[in-house]
Design a protein around this motif. Structure first.
Motif, PDB file in Angstrom:
ATOM      1  N   ASP A  75      37.115  71.667  99.171  1.00  0.00           N
ATOM      2  CA  ASP A  75      36.058  71.606  98.152  1.00  0.00           C
ATOM      3  C   ASP A  75      36.027  70.237  97.488  1.00  0.00           C
ATOM      4  OD1 ASP A  75      35.357  74.206  98.690  1.00  0.00           O
ATOM      5  OD2 ASP A  75      36.357  75.068  96.934  1.00  0.00           O
ATOM      6  N   GLU A  89      28.752  63.455  95.807  1.00  0.00           N
ATOM      7  CA  GLU A  89      28.564  62.592  94.643  1.00  0.00           C
ATOM      8  C   GLU A  89      28.184  61.162  95.022  1.00  0.00           C
ATOM      9  OE1 GLU A  89      32.265  63.024  92.644  1.00  0.00           O
ATOM     10  OE2 GLU A  89      31.712  64.909  91.634  1.00  0.00           O
ATOM     11  N   ARG A  97      32.865  67.786  97.533  1.00  0.00           N
ATOM     12  CA  ARG A  97      32.277  67.389  96.245  1.00  0.00           C
ATOM     13  C   ARG A  97      32.165  65.868  96.157  1.00  0.00           C
ATOM     14  NH1 ARG A  97      35.745  69.568  93.466  1.00  0.00           N
ATOM     15  NH2 ARG A  97      37.045  67.787  92.933  1.00  0.00           N
ATOM     16  N   GLN A  98      33.198  65.159  96.571  1.00  0.00           N
ATOM     17  CA  GLN A  98      33.141  63.700  96.500  1.00  0.00           C
ATOM     18  C   GLN A  98      32.102  63.133  97.458  1.00  0.00           C
ATOM     19  OE1 GLN A  98      36.693  61.368  96.284  1.00  0.00           O
ATOM     20  NE2 GLN A  98      37.884  62.974  95.278  1.00  0.00           N
TER      21      GLN A  98
END
Length: 285
Positions: A184, A192, A188-189
């Motif tokens: 996760d 972003e 997520r990174q």
């Protein structure tokens, strides 16, 4: 007895005065519950309006969000030690470079050895908070370098260039990535970033005992972690390391993400939510 139908009878034609796209439900738009012959016999190259069925559109929207045809892709390897992840990573890298893409493997184990050297199985115990923090830090170092590498072609572009025209770049993040929390974090990174990065997880699963023993022998033979260590001692240490990972291992089971599962080094392949142009080419590999 009724005479047989004439072979010269024409296929019934159906006239639709408005676009099916504007009519909502497909059968209702045609006033019938069966497929109309006029559409059934259409050639495959002839355009056919797609009905606006809410469930279909919702699935298409979900699909478009997964592994879209971005020019940057992150392949995240997943699996216990000794399952052939690095072998798969090198094979993918060779194949993708041959296809003309930029490709680079980011091996977290190498970052770890550069920071702390080789380590025994105790280093991989989840109860060892010090070593756990170090492993998280070196994983982040590898991620940072990976994003820097992925962004490099964009930084070198002229302001008038379209970033979508840059050469395809594929980063392979080689680590166990054995928990859902770690995966996760990676996803997520990637999300972003201000440039598109598709994410595909590739999990290597091996339950063939003979193949697993051969994988262990090869790992002991070539891995710097076991350099200079007697074989039996190295095998014992490797199996202890595997046990430490098994205690916290979580297989890929989230069907909302894109993943490929490789069983026993390609004896069986399972693909889930693989739609993008770049993602699909790695399955035959």
């Amino acid at each position: 007895m009724d005479p047989p139908p004439s072979s010269t009878s024409s296929v019934p034609q159906l006239t639709v005065s408005r676009s099916l796209e504007d009519e909502g439900d497909f059968p209702a738009a045609l006033g019938t519950t069966t497929t109309p012959p006029a559409l059934y016999y259409m050639g495959s190259t002839e355009p056919v309006a797609i009905p606006k069925v809410p469930a279909v559109l919702q699935n298409l929207r979900k699909r478009s969000a997964l592994t879209e045809s971005a020019s940057r892709l992150c392949i995240v390897l997943v699996g216990l030690p000794g399952r052939g992840k690095s072998f798969i990573g090198r094979k993918l890298g060779t194949f993708l470079n041959w296809r003309g893409a930029r490709c680079k493997v980011f091996n977290v184990g190498k970052y770890r050895r550069d920071v702390v050297g080789t380590g025994t199985a105790d280093f991989f115990k989840t109860t060892n908070s010090t070593s756990t923090n170090i492993r998280e830090q070196v994983a982040q170092m590898a991620l940072d370098d990976m994003f820097e590498w992925l962004e490099e072609p964009i930084r070198n572009m002229a302001e008038t260039d379209d970033y979508r025209d840059v050469q395809d770049s594929v980063a392979i993040f080689d680590a166990t990535n054995s928990t859902r929390a770690r995966r996760d974090m990676i996803q997520r990174q990637c999300a972003e970033r201000h440039f598109d990065v598709g994410v595909v997880f590739v999990e290597s699963i091996c339950d063939d005992k003979d193949l697993l023993e051969e994988n262990f022998r090869q790992k002991i033979k070539i891995s710097p972690d076991f350099a200079g260590m007697p074989f039996n001692e190295a095998l014992k240490d490797l199996k202890a390391r595997v046990k430490n990972y098994e205690d916290v291992y979580e297989t890929l089971d989230d069907d909302g993400v894109s993943y490929i599962k490789v069983f026993n080094l390609s004896a069986k392949i399972l693909a889930n939510q693989i739609f993008g142009r770049m993602s699909k080419v790695i399955i035959p590999c």
